[in-house]
Scaffold this motif. Sequence first.
Motif, mmCIF file in Angstrom:
data_model
loop_
_atom_site.group_PDB
_atom_site.id
_atom_site.type_symbol
_atom_site.label_atom_id
_atom_site.label_comp_id
_atom_site.label_asym_id
_atom_site.label_seq_id
_atom_site.Cartn_x
_atom_site.Cartn_y
_atom_site.Cartn_z
ATOM 1 N N UNK A 47 -24.161 13.371 21.413
ATOM 2 C CA UNK A 47 -23.642 14.013 22.616
ATOM 3 C C UNK A 47 -23.208 12.913 23.578
ATOM 4 N N UNK A 48 -21.964 12.983 24.037
ATOM 5 C CA UNK A 48 -21.391 11.941 24.894
ATOM 6 C C UNK A 48 -21.044 12.556 26.249
ATOM 7 N N UNK A 49 -21.515 11.910 27.314
ATOM 8 C CA UNK A 49 -21.266 12.381 28.682
ATOM 9 C C UNK A 49 -20.612 11.253 29.474
ATOM 10 N N UNK A 50 -19.858 11.589 30.517
ATOM 11 C CA UNK A 50 -19.141 10.560 31.278
ATOM 12 C C UNK A 50 -20.105 9.549 31.898
ATOM 13 N N UNK A 69 -28.769 21.444 20.902
ATOM 14 C CA UNK A 69 -28.824 20.457 19.812
ATOM 15 C C UNK A 69 -29.955 19.466 20.108
ATOM 16 N N UNK A 70 -31.196 19.911 19.930
ATOM 17 C CA UNK A 70 -32.356 19.129 20.401
ATOM 18 C C UNK A 70 -32.557 17.805 19.682
ATOM 19 N N UNK A 71 -31.998 17.652 18.482
ATOM 20 C CA UNK A 71 -32.187 16.400 17.744
ATOM 21 C C UNK A 71 -31.060 15.400 17.980
ATOM 22 N N UNK A 72 -30.114 15.742 18.836
ATOM 23 C CA UNK A 72 -28.955 14.876 19.065
ATOM 24 C C UNK A 72 -29.351 13.626 19.844
ATOM 25 N N UNK A 73 -28.543 12.572 19.685
ATOM 26 C CA UNK A 73 -28.681 11.361 20.485
ATOM 27 C C UNK A 73 -27.664 11.412 21.626
ATOM 28 N N UNK A 74 -28.009 10.780 22.742
ATOM 29 C CA UNK A 74 -27.221 10.905 23.965
ATOM 30 C C UNK A 74 -26.567 9.568 24.325
ATOM 31 N N UNK A 75 -25.258 9.625 24.688
ATOM 32 C CA UNK A 75 -24.488 8.444 25.050
ATOM 33 C C UNK A 75 -23.806 8.686 26.399
ATOM 34 N N UNK A 76 -23.664 7.595 27.180
ATOM 35 C CA UNK A 76 -23.004 7.715 28.481
ATOM 36 C C UNK A 76 -22.540 6.329 28.925
ATOM 37 N N UNK A 77 -21.500 6.295 29.760
ATOM 38 C CA UNK A 77 -21.003 5.017 30.268
ATOM 39 C C UNK A 77 -22.095 4.304 31.057
ATOM 40 N N UNK A 90 -35.050 12.008 25.886
ATOM 41 C CA UNK A 90 -34.043 11.256 25.133
ATOM 42 C C UNK A 90 -33.732 9.908 25.806
ATOM 43 N N UNK A 91 -33.587 8.884 24.993
ATOM 44 C CA UNK A 91 -33.109 7.587 25.460
ATOM 45 C C UNK A 91 -31.586 7.611 25.412
ATOM 46 N N UNK A 92 -30.953 7.126 26.460
ATOM 47 C CA UNK A 92 -29.498 7.173 26.560
ATOM 48 C C UNK A 92 -28.911 5.808 26.186
#
Length: 836
Positions: A47-50, A69-77, A90-92
């Motif tokens: 999952x990618x967020x701004x 989507x509870x098992x997803x990994x999280x990404x952000x700028x 979650x660790x981002x």
Amino acid sequence: MRHDLDEAVIDPVRVTLDPVGLLPPAVQDTPPRHRARIAKRVPRVAIVHDWLVAFAGAEKVLEQIVTCFPDADLFSVVDFMEERTWMRGKKVTTSFIQKLPQAKKRYRSYLPLMPLAIEQLDVSGYDLVISSSHAVAKGILTGPDQIHVSYVHSPIRYAWDLQHQYLQQSNLTSGVKSLLARMVLHYMRNWDIRTSNSVDHFIANSAFIARRINKVYHRDSHVIFPPVDVEAFQLCEVKEDFYLTASRMVPYKKIDLIVEAFAKMPERKLVVIGDGPDMRKIRDKATPNVEIMGYQPFSVLQDKMRRAKAFVFAAEEDFGISVVEAQACGTPVIAYGKGGALETVLDSSHARPTGLFFDEQTTDAIIDAVEGFELGAVKINPADCRANAERFSIKHFRDSLRAYVQSVAPHFTLAPPAMPPLPVADPAIAAAALQLDQDHEEADAMRVLAVDQSGVLGGAELSLLEVMKNMRGTNETVLFDDGPFRIALEAVGIKVDVLDGAALGGLSKDGGMKRSGTGMIGGVMSLVRGTLEKSRNSDVIYVNTQRAMVVGAIAGLISRRPVVWHLRDIVSQEHFGKTQLTIIKWCTKLMLERVIANSTASAVALTALTRMKEERLDVVFNGISAEPFTELESVAQHELRARFGLPQDAFLVGSFSRLARWKGQHILLEALLEAPEMHAVLVGAALFGEDAYEAQLRAYVLEQGLADRVHFLGFQHDIAGCMKAVDVVAHTSISPEPFGRVIIEGMLAKRPIVAARAGGVTDIVEDRENGILCTPGDVHALAGALGELSSDAGLRKRLVEQGYANAINRFGTERYVESVQKILSDVAGKSRLKRG
């Protein structure tokens, strides 16, 4: 390619019922490479967020995507979020911008680097990529065997149709800086179009945004409306004679137009809630019939929304969550007929309208709409407003999103939305988990009657409010006086009964009475009868204050219901008279099942008085929500000072409590004489017959020539805003404080603390670690500590960092509410067994 969207595309409910049969053409034509994958396996999801800096509208959507989507990994700028519970641990993964200078405060300044930054985030190891994008997140790089679904809040608005408005607001209409800004925005537009080709499936947050996506990217999109927590708002069918608008005060929200319109309708009352850069301009336009409340906590906003005659909305929004929230309260909407409002508000063309539209963003158009509403141009039923709002619930969002993703990736088996239980191998752990489940079931079934003597929002009442709004079970409240506390409780859905507590108004802590003993006893028994009637359907009576404890204890004795007292006082001769202490002693010994003390000092004093057994007494520190403070992170201090009429350049020392001698405001005023460069800000009023003390303070200010350095703000709803407006929070009580709520609030406001070393304060502050402690009543020590803080920026910074960590880790609301609930549940369970 279609430029209009048929009903099947924009109705998420129908998509949920039949996701495959109702998909747009882009979904029906799923590329063969996606169908060729190994059948029915659980995908790895990214999952990618701004950017993650505040919990606003886009982040509320992200929270539900993470839930789906509870098992997803999280990404952000970048990730500078402070309240992280919604992330589910979650660790981002962030980009290089995270470590650039001043990125936390000036992350937007790095906008030209964000396309590069988002492309450096590596999601190549994932099967399914879901981006939540209003800026650059959709530009994440994906390969031919990955599926990229992008939930678009909007194409980059300031690069597209709002470019000229953005340049005007930023004073970039001419000159070299303007040229550079235009070049950057041109580059952003080219990049935005190019990266749209890497998205496999677009989701728009409204049909309005779907049209924008079509115009900018030449792509079709599926509409799933953002989730609105409609369950947090209660239907209210009885409306009062005022209109409401609530918003961040920025130009495109057009709050100034609404205020101007009502200024021309002096017979119509308008309430305005919100804050922002336009606050001063809007205040200048307000007339006596327009009440500018500024920022308000959720409870106040909800209460106003429930009772307002109508909600006025003049912005062209992509969606407009506040419009839906108003309808969830049963409140009609008068809105500008453009943008997302056309999808969330039903006008007279529908069988069950929920509002009406005006066609232009002008004062005359707003006036005509309001007058039409007054004349009954559209008949609106509050229940219809609520029913319309429920179309946008969190459940609908989750169901629609998962159904859509499943339809575009039928070869995947999606993990269930709920977090899977942790594996338990140890029998002891399994037993503990089973006990926890049972505790939760008991708490859900528990019926609690809370009793409080006051109608004002003091520290004890704010702490009780936090428990009542978050505790499971069926909760009701009895108050002995009406006022803001009743409003705040009802705003969070708590049923409240107000009894006539006038008989107790003449009873003071020292045991003195302003009326006859016979009249006092009669008044007490009247309150006992009222409380007794309400307690018969309860499992436990939870009393919050000393006078309420006496009444609740007698009612519990008669109704055979256990009574738990939440002690928020130090029961000593410094605070109570001999008669009062005797009553407290014997009520505690004979009538109470348990006592919850709010500090070690409170517990020690009660034990010394009553010799009660240790197993009947628990110490639970008050929990204080960080949300009102984090919501103001983006508001500059000079804006807050302007809001409260405070000087911009002075070093401000704030005192936050009711005006009472034992609270020691006079100590702070005396300290000013030794610190001529400082100003004092006194936030609070004389609530309980202490008007003479306030008069003494004001007289002292005039006598000592301090009128230009002492600012009396009176009672304020926005404590968070007041605290962030000052430089230091001073706690000056000359008698031991039972707890010291304002100290925690000051730490959450990220302000250094100077406090009196006594009572519950010592549970909170470690001297020179997270605050500075002084001897109570020592004017010279207080002046010296304040002088040291004003001259040592490094000391201020260290105390703020340690104080904030202390407040978050030790005094959070979740731990506080769970502890109180566990005690009440234990007591209620034992009582039910006894009654058989």
